[in-house]
Scaffold this active site. Structure first.
Site, PDB file in Angstrom:
ATOM      1  N   LYS A 176       0.862  -1.184   0.000  1.00  0.00           N
ATOM      2  CA  LYS A 176       0.000   0.000   0.000  1.00  0.00           C
ATOM      3  C   LYS A 176       0.897   1.232   0.000  1.00  0.00           C
ATOM      4  O   LYS A 176       1.511   1.580   0.998  1.00  0.00           O
ATOM      5  CB  LYS A 176      -0.917   0.039   1.226  1.00  0.00           C
ATOM      6  CG  LYS A 176      -1.996   1.104   1.037  1.00  0.00           C
ATOM      7  CD  LYS A 176      -2.366   1.833   2.304  1.00  0.00           C
ATOM      8  CE  LYS A 176      -1.598   3.071   2.619  1.00  0.00           C
ATOM      9  NZ  LYS A 176      -1.734   4.243   1.747  1.00  0.00           N
ATOM     10  N   GLU A 251      10.466   1.192  10.149  1.00  0.00           N
ATOM     11  CA  GLU A 251      11.524   2.141   9.755  1.00  0.00           C
ATOM     12  C   GLU A 251      10.903   3.524   9.859  1.00  0.00           C
ATOM     13  O   GLU A 251      10.058   3.891   9.030  1.00  0.00           O
ATOM     14  CB  GLU A 251      11.955   1.885   8.310  1.00  0.00           C
ATOM     15  CG  GLU A 251      12.512   0.509   8.042  1.00  0.00           C
ATOM     16  CD  GLU A 251      13.993   0.418   8.345  1.00  0.00           C
ATOM     17  OE1 GLU A 251      14.668   1.454   8.332  1.00  0.00           O
ATOM     18  OE2 GLU A 251      14.451  -0.701   8.589  1.00  0.00           O
ATOM     19  N   CYS A 285      14.407  11.151   5.883  1.00  0.00           N
ATOM     20  CA  CYS A 285      14.529  10.762   7.293  1.00  0.00           C
ATOM     21  C   CYS A 285      15.960  10.911   7.801  1.00  0.00           C
ATOM     22  O   CYS A 285      16.198  10.935   8.999  1.00  0.00           O
ATOM     23  CB  CYS A 285      14.026   9.338   7.491  1.00  0.00           C
ATOM     24  SG  CYS A 285      14.757   8.189   6.329  1.00  0.00           S
ATOM     25  N   GLU A 386      10.841  15.918  14.617  1.00  0.00           N
ATOM     26  CA  GLU A 386      11.120  15.813  13.188  1.00  0.00           C
ATOM     27  C   GLU A 386      10.254  16.832  12.441  1.00  0.00           C
ATOM     28  O   GLU A 386       9.026  16.796  12.535  1.00  0.00           O
ATOM     29  CB  GLU A 386      10.798  14.398  12.687  1.00  0.00           C
ATOM     30  CG  GLU A 386      11.205  14.195  11.241  1.00  0.00           C
ATOM     31  CD  GLU A 386      10.887  12.796  10.715  1.00  0.00           C
ATOM     32  OE1 GLU A 386       9.770  12.305  10.958  1.00  0.00           O
ATOM     33  OE2 GLU A 386      11.757  12.209  10.051  1.00  0.00           O
TER      34      GLU A 386
HETATM   35  P1  NAP Z   1       3.032   8.457   7.415  1.00  0.00           P
HETATM   36  O1  NAP Z   1       2.069   9.556   7.517  1.00  0.00           O
HETATM   37  O2  NAP Z   1       3.355   7.670   8.621  1.00  0.00           O
HETATM   38  O3  NAP Z   1       2.486   7.513   6.242  1.00  0.00           O
HETATM   39  C1  NAP Z   1       3.209   6.404   5.793  1.00  0.00           C
HETATM   40  C2  NAP Z   1       2.264   5.382   5.218  1.00  0.00           C
HETATM   41  O4  NAP Z   1       1.396   4.923   6.246  1.00  0.00           O
HETATM   42  C3  NAP Z   1       1.363   5.902   4.104  1.00  0.00           C
HETATM   43  O5  NAP Z   1       1.176   4.895   3.156  1.00  0.00           O
HETATM   44  C4  NAP Z   1       0.069   6.199   4.848  1.00  0.00           C
HETATM   45  O6  NAP Z   1      -1.082   6.149   4.031  1.00  0.00           O
HETATM   46  C5  NAP Z   1       0.046   5.063   5.843  1.00  0.00           C
HETATM   47  N1  NAP Z   1      -0.783   5.332   7.012  1.00  0.00           N
HETATM   48  C6  NAP Z   1      -1.148   6.524   7.532  1.00  0.00           C
HETATM   49  N2  NAP Z   1      -1.933   6.342   8.626  1.00  0.00           N
HETATM   50  C7  NAP Z   1      -2.050   5.009   8.789  1.00  0.00           C
HETATM   51  C8  NAP Z   1      -2.719   4.187   9.736  1.00  0.00           C
HETATM   52  N3  NAP Z   1      -3.426   4.713  10.733  1.00  0.00           N
HETATM   53  N4  NAP Z   1      -2.617   2.849   9.612  1.00  0.00           N
HETATM   54  C9  NAP Z   1      -1.892   2.303   8.610  1.00  0.00           C
HETATM   55  N5  NAP Z   1      -1.236   3.024   7.675  1.00  0.00           N
HETATM   56  C10 NAP Z   1      -1.311   4.365   7.769  1.00  0.00           C
HETATM   57  O7  NAP Z   1       4.453   8.950   6.855  1.00  0.00           O
HETATM   58  P2  NAP Z   1       4.729   9.894   5.606  1.00  0.00           P
HETATM   59  O8  NAP Z   1       4.309  11.257   5.996  1.00  0.00           O
HETATM   60  O9  NAP Z   1       4.187   9.259   4.381  1.00  0.00           O
HETATM   61  O10 NAP Z   1       6.327   9.799   5.481  1.00  0.00           O
HETATM   62  C11 NAP Z   1       7.190  10.590   6.209  1.00  0.00           C
HETATM   63  C12 NAP Z   1       7.742   9.828   7.401  1.00  0.00           C
HETATM   64  O11 NAP Z   1       8.405   8.653   6.963  1.00  0.00           O
HETATM   65  C13 NAP Z   1       8.799  10.629   8.144  1.00  0.00           C
HETATM   66  O12 NAP Z   1       8.588  10.483   9.524  1.00  0.00           O
HETATM   67  C14 NAP Z   1      10.112   9.961   7.721  1.00  0.00           C
HETATM   68  O13 NAP Z   1      11.166  10.133   8.634  1.00  0.00           O
HETATM   69  C15 NAP Z   1       9.679   8.538   7.588  1.00  0.00           C
HETATM   70  N6  NAP Z   1      10.619   7.771   6.738  1.00  0.00           N
HETATM   71  C16 NAP Z   1      11.479   6.886   7.339  1.00  0.00           C
HETATM   72  C17 NAP Z   1      12.391   6.177   6.569  1.00  0.00           C
HETATM   73  C18 NAP Z   1      13.344   5.197   7.198  1.00  0.00           C
HETATM   74  O14 NAP Z   1      13.992   4.474   6.466  1.00  0.00           O
HETATM   75  N7  NAP Z   1      13.460   5.140   8.522  1.00  0.00           N
HETATM   76  C19 NAP Z   1      12.410   6.350   5.189  1.00  0.00           C
HETATM   77  C20 NAP Z   1      11.513   7.253   4.612  1.00  0.00           C
HETATM   78  C21 NAP Z   1      10.610   7.950   5.399  1.00  0.00           C
HETATM   79  P3  NAP Z   1      -1.727   7.501   3.459  1.00  0.00           P
HETATM   80  O15 NAP Z   1      -0.701   8.101   2.591  1.00  0.00           O
HETATM   81  O16 NAP Z   1      -2.923   7.010   2.742  1.00  0.00           O
HETATM   82  O17 NAP Z   1      -2.047   8.358   4.649  1.00  0.00           O
END
Ligand code: NAP
Length: 497
Positions: A176, A251, A285, A386
């Site tokens: 997803k 992650e 990140c 962050e």
């Molecule tokens: P996010 O808001 O946590 O969303 C990530 C994914 O989770 C999306 O597909 C989102 O779907 C889904 N999601 C949201 N709410 C959910 C729920 N309640 N249950 C299940 N899935 C859910 O993160 P983001 O804003 O896309 O990405 C930025 C974050 O990713 C930052 O914190 C960054 O540091 C982190 N990141 C970490 C790494 C690493 O390797 N550690 C790499 C890249 C990014 P929707 O889009 O439909 O809401």
């Protein structure tokens, strides 16, 4: 305008409800495509496809070399079709075409080739007699049907980092992607299909995380969730996954310190600080976000950094000269602006940036000028949380112990870097920094062969490297009796009869 379908069990299908979602170009705010909003029934169908394909053994029982060859074919297809992927990723994510064509896509291809090779080398302990009567061995086996949930910041790359070690080791997946950026993941499914991955092994569904993602986490037919995204959602998935005790690999976010000692090469540090802070439009990140500069070189570093930030070319992501495009969404821009405001309210001094630049032809894009803020308030939100935007927070430090303590004093533990010409300082810092990666005189570099893993609330598990493959396997102990006796001597200790 293209309307994309769901990819379930080797078929391209519409959502059972017919509901569609808009996908936008963040540099213009225009809708560029429509995707399906998967219903509960669609999610169930995708989960069943992954479950059934795994249980059938059609993929999991293939020799690793056969799976590897198919993954290599996907890498070749991606290379062949890279122009299309570069265009789509640039348009959908707002990253500069320079970064997508020079880094994201070539690196992603290399990631796939590494994973394809590494899956042939997985091994357990050598067979041996750990007790006199029998021989023990370790089997590494796929975990089963895996839900993969990815973020918007590296749309294609994050799917490769999470779903490909999973399928390389014989698992089946339901992917997803983030709702802002699903397009290259859906295109990838075409390559996966053309390369010959059997139906049901790789499924892609689109729709809101709050419904689709949560249903995946609750499902008792999925054995594992591999999630890359925010720490907040990671915690929610941990909770949901606990009802079935499925493995949840996380992650998550980061808050990387960038530590510059007075004996460092300051020019080199500034060049890297710019790239570390603004790569991916400040939405990485690993972004360097807290710049700890030793007192003696503080003014020189900040003066030079300010000059270089001024030279960042902000504009149309599709222009090859552009260094930095927009943020992913209006919500993200509002969040970043909120942090800048809070940083100032909490005692910070805005040195430059933070405005909304006017970009011709892109007046509705979510642009922001990189902000440079100096603060002495170590507990300010801009130091602890962050931000996920181009905000360079500058702090001053006295000595080694002071800076290591402050660098470690955050809930995150993903990337960090230290700048010094003293080998002893460098060696000590690599030991003392509580982060999954410590770069010395560099920031952001992650070769495919090395693990990308978090400490603390940056998650657990690892992407890339052979460790990412282990993440998607169970270890099984297999024991062979080698005596052929009806009663072994040790039985008497339990039951003599
Ligand atoms: P996010 O808001 O946590 O969303 C990530 C994914 O989770 C999306 O597909 C989102 O779907 C889904 N999601 C949201 N709410 C959910 C729920 N309640 N249950 C299940 N899935 C859910 O993160 P983001 O804003 O896309 O990405 C930025 C974050 O990713 C930052 O914190 C960054 O540091 C982190 N990141 C970490 C790494 C690493 O390797 N550690 C790499 C890249 C990014 P929707 O889009 O439909 O809401």
């Amino acid at each position: 305008m293209e309307t994309y379908k769901l990819y379930i069990n080797g078929e391209w299908v519409n959502s059972s409800t017919g509901k569609l979602l808009d996908v936008k170009n963040p540099s213009t705010d225009e809708v560029i495509a429509k995707v399906q909003s998967a219903s509960e029934a669609d999610v169930e169908m995708a989960v069943d496809a992954a479950r059934d394909s795994f249980d059938s053994g059609v993929w999991s029982r293939l020799p690793p070399g056969d799976r590897s060859n198919i993954l290599l074919k996907i890498a070749d297809l991606l290379e062949k079709n890279q122009k299309e992927f570069i265009k789509l990723e640039t348009e959908n994510s707002g990253k500069s075409v320079k970064q997508v064509s020079g880094y994201d896509i070539p690196y992603t291809i290399d990631n796939i080739r590494f994973i394809a090779g590494a899956c042939r080398t997985l091994e357990g302990k050598a067979m041996a007699e750990y007790v006199a009567d029998g021989t023990s061995a370790i089997r590494r086996e796929p975990i089963g049907a895996v839900g993969v949930i990815t973020p918007w910041n590296y749309p294609l790359m994050m799917v490769i980092w999470r779903a490909f070690p999973a399928i390389a080791t014989g698992n089946s997946v339901v992917v997803k992607p983030a709702s802002y950026t699903p397009l290259t993941t859906l295109k990838l499914a075409e390559l996966v299909e053309n390369a010959g991955v059997p139906a049901g092994v790789f499924n892609v569904i689109t729709g809101p995380g709050s419904s689709v993602g949560e249903q995946m986490a609750r499902s008792n037919k999925l054995d594992m969730i591999a999630f890359t995204g925010s720490t907040e959602v990671g915690k929610r998935l941990s909770d949901l996954g606990s009802s079935t005790l499925k493995k949840v690999s996380l992650e998550l976010g980061g808050k990387a310190p960038f530590i510059v000692f007075e004996d460092a090469n300051i020019d080199a540090a500034v060049e890297s600080a710019i790239v570390g802070g603004m790569v991916n439009n400040g939405q990485d990140c690993a972004n360097s976000t807290r710049y700890y500069i030793q007192e003696k070189v503080f003014d020189r570093f900040v003066q030079r950094l300010k000059e270089r930030i001024r030279q960042i070319k902000i504009g149309d992501p599709e222009n090859p000269d552009t260094d930095m495009g927009p943020l992913i969404s209006e919500a993200q821009r509002t969040r970043v602006e909120g942090y800048i405001k809070k940083g100032i309210e909490e005692g910070g001094r805005l040195i430059s940036g933070g405005d909304r630049p006017k970009i011709n032809g892109h007046e509705h894009g979510y642009y922001i000028d990189p902000a440079l803020i100096y603060t002495e308030n170590e507990s300010s939100a801009i130091v602890k949380e962050e931000i996920f935007g181009p905000v360079f927070t500058i702090l001053k430090f006295r000595d080694y112990d002071d800076v290591i303590r402050r660098s470690n004093d955050v809930t995150y533990g993903l990337g960090s870097s230290v700048w010094t010409s003293d080998i002893t300082t460098a060696m000590r810092a690599t030991r003392d920094l509580r982060f999954g990666t410590v770069w010395v005189n560099e920031h952001v570099v992650v070769p495919s062969e090395m693990p990308w893993a978090g400490y603390k609330q940056s998650g657990h598990g690892a992407s890339l490297s052979p460790y990412s493959l282990e993440e998607f396997t169970y270890i099984k102990h297999v024991y062979f009796d080698i005596t052929g006796k009806v009663r072994k001597d040790w039985y008497d200790q339990i039951f003599k009869g």
